[in-house]
Write a protein that holds these residues in place. Sequence first.
Motif, mmCIF file in Angstrom:
data_model
loop_
_atom_site.group_PDB
_atom_site.id
_atom_site.type_symbol
_atom_site.label_atom_id
_atom_site.label_comp_id
_atom_site.label_asym_id
_atom_site.label_seq_id
_atom_site.Cartn_x
_atom_site.Cartn_y
_atom_site.Cartn_z
ATOM 1 N N VAL A 1 34.966 69.187 32.209
ATOM 2 C CA VAL A 1 33.867 70.079 32.593
ATOM 3 C C VAL A 1 34.406 71.247 33.425
ATOM 4 O O VAL A 1 34.071 72.413 33.175
ATOM 5 N N ARG A 2 35.248 70.950 34.399
ATOM 6 C CA ARG A 2 35.813 72.003 35.257
ATOM 7 C C ARG A 2 36.695 72.970 34.466
ATOM 8 O O ARG A 2 36.740 74.157 34.764
ATOM 9 N N SER A 3 37.377 72.460 33.435
ATOM 10 C CA SER A 3 38.246 73.331 32.636
ATOM 11 C C SER A 3 37.443 74.380 31.870
ATOM 12 O O SER A 3 37.990 75.383 31.431
ATOM 13 N N HIS A 4 36.141 74.167 31.734
ATOM 14 C CA HIS A 4 35.253 75.110 31.058
ATOM 15 C C HIS A 4 34.423 75.922 32.047
ATOM 16 O O HIS A 4 33.438 76.553 31.670
ATOM 17 N N GLY A 5 34.774 75.865 33.330
ATOM 18 C CA GLY A 5 34.055 76.632 34.341
ATOM 19 C C GLY A 5 32.764 75.986 34.794
ATOM 20 O O GLY A 5 31.922 76.630 35.416
ATOM 21 N N GLY A 6 32.611 74.723 34.497
ATOM 22 C CA GLY A 6 31.380 74.033 34.856
ATOM 23 C C GLY A 6 31.565 73.098 36.023
ATOM 24 O O GLY A 6 32.654 72.959 36.584
ATOM 25 N N SER A 7 30.479 72.482 36.387
ATOM 26 C CA SER A 7 30.497 71.457 37.423
ATOM 27 C C SER A 7 29.578 70.336 36.969
ATOM 28 O O SER A 7 28.705 70.537 36.126
ATOM 29 N N VAL A 8 29.774 69.179 37.522
ATOM 30 C CA VAL A 8 28.916 68.040 37.210
ATOM 31 C C VAL A 8 28.767 67.214 38.477
ATOM 32 O O VAL A 8 29.730 66.992 39.199
ATOM 33 N N THR B 1 21.373 59.964 38.696
ATOM 34 C CA THR B 1 20.985 61.146 37.921
ATOM 35 C C THR B 1 22.176 62.084 37.838
ATOM 36 O O THR B 1 22.835 62.344 38.840
ATOM 37 N N VAL B 2 22.437 62.584 36.644
ATOM 38 C CA VAL B 2 23.593 63.448 36.393
ATOM 39 C C VAL B 2 23.094 64.854 36.070
ATOM 40 O O VAL B 2 22.127 65.033 35.331
ATOM 41 N N LYS B 3 23.792 65.853 36.639
ATOM 42 C CA LYS B 3 23.417 67.245 36.407
ATOM 43 C C LYS B 3 24.659 68.085 36.159
ATOM 44 O O LYS B 3 25.618 68.027 36.922
ATOM 45 N N LEU B 4 24.617 68.866 35.089
ATOM 46 C CA LEU B 4 25.669 69.831 34.809
ATOM 47 C C LEU B 4 25.308 71.152 35.462
ATOM 48 O O LEU B 4 24.148 71.541 35.496
ATOM 49 N N GLY B 5 26.320 71.866 35.960
ATOM 50 C CA GLY B 5 26.087 73.156 36.593
ATOM 51 C C GLY B 5 27.152 74.152 36.173
ATOM 52 O O GLY B 5 27.972 73.884 35.291
ATOM 53 N N GLY B 6 27.147 75.300 36.814
ATOM 54 C CA GLY B 6 28.116 76.349 36.494
ATOM 55 C C GLY B 6 27.981 76.792 35.055
ATOM 56 O O GLY B 6 26.877 76.867 34.515
ATOM 57 N N CYS C 1 28.484 75.255 32.456
ATOM 58 C CA CYS C 1 27.978 74.215 31.560
ATOM 59 C C CYS C 1 26.462 74.041 31.624
ATOM 60 O O CYS C 1 25.876 73.410 30.747
ATOM 61 N N GLU C 2 25.828 74.605 32.648
ATOM 62 C CA GLU C 2 24.409 74.365 32.853
ATOM 63 C C GLU C 2 23.548 74.783 31.667
ATOM 64 O O GLU C 2 22.633 74.075 31.265
ATOM 65 N N HIS C 3 23.833 75.942 31.082
ATOM 66 C CA HIS C 3 23.012 76.428 29.965
ATOM 67 C C HIS C 3 23.813 76.514 28.667
ATOM 68 O O HIS C 3 23.369 77.152 27.715
ATOM 69 N N CYS C 4 24.951 75.877 28.634
ATOM 70 C CA CYS C 4 25.815 75.910 27.459
ATOM 71 C C CYS C 4 25.192 75.089 26.327
ATOM 72 O O CYS C 4 24.670 73.993 26.561
ATOM 73 N N PRO C 5 25.217 75.609 25.097
ATOM 74 C CA PRO C 5 24.662 74.852 23.971
ATOM 75 C C PRO C 5 25.376 73.518 23.740
ATOM 76 O O PRO C 5 24.808 72.603 23.165
ATOM 77 N N HIS D 1 26.260 67.643 24.292
ATOM 78 C CA HIS D 1 27.387 66.962 23.651
ATOM 79 C C HIS D 1 28.391 66.504 24.714
ATOM 80 O O HIS D 1 28.857 65.368 24.692
ATOM 81 N N THR D 2 28.722 67.383 25.658
ATOM 82 C CA THR D 2 29.662 67.043 26.728
ATOM 83 C C THR D 2 29.151 65.854 27.526
ATOM 84 O O THR D 2 29.872 64.887 27.766
#
Length: 180
Positions: free
Chosen positions: A114-121, A131-136, A138-142, A146-147
Amino acid sequence: MVIGLHAERVTGEPQAVRWVVATEGVALGRVVSAPGDLGRLLADGTLTAGLVERTAVWLWLRGGLSWRDEGAPVSAALRAALAEPRAWVIEPAAGEILERVTADLLDGSVGDFVRSHGGSVTAERDGEVVTVKLGGACEHCPAAEHTLYQRLIGELRRRCPNLVELDSGGGRPGLTLADS
């Protein structure tokens, strides 16, 4: 019978080690007592806590002690105790197990991806539900779903086969463990 196990450090917890080993026959949860030398190490305070998940036993060493010095005796004690699965006394702790396994995955390969794609979790526990939340990025990534499902939840299911997904809305799955 030889029981194979190996130790893994726990990110951010120098007194903790996750002993990767099959825990077949031992109930899952917080260790109240264990047989043999492992039980003595818990009773005398050398080990301050233990948690059993399907693929590992987490153990916490008392402050001031080092795994370098205590690792071999703890390993031997754990091997012997696992040979007596019915002698363990375990307190259910499904939420704690799920929280720790999730954190372990997020501190490792899943979080690295996730971090390698500029996201956070992030994962937050409320009682028995995580509860799990994606951010950065990854938050609105299509590909976010899948991730989340292929990487995180797939690995969680491997380590926690009784994983149950709850609909918590807003793209933030709630996860819990069914009674096992």
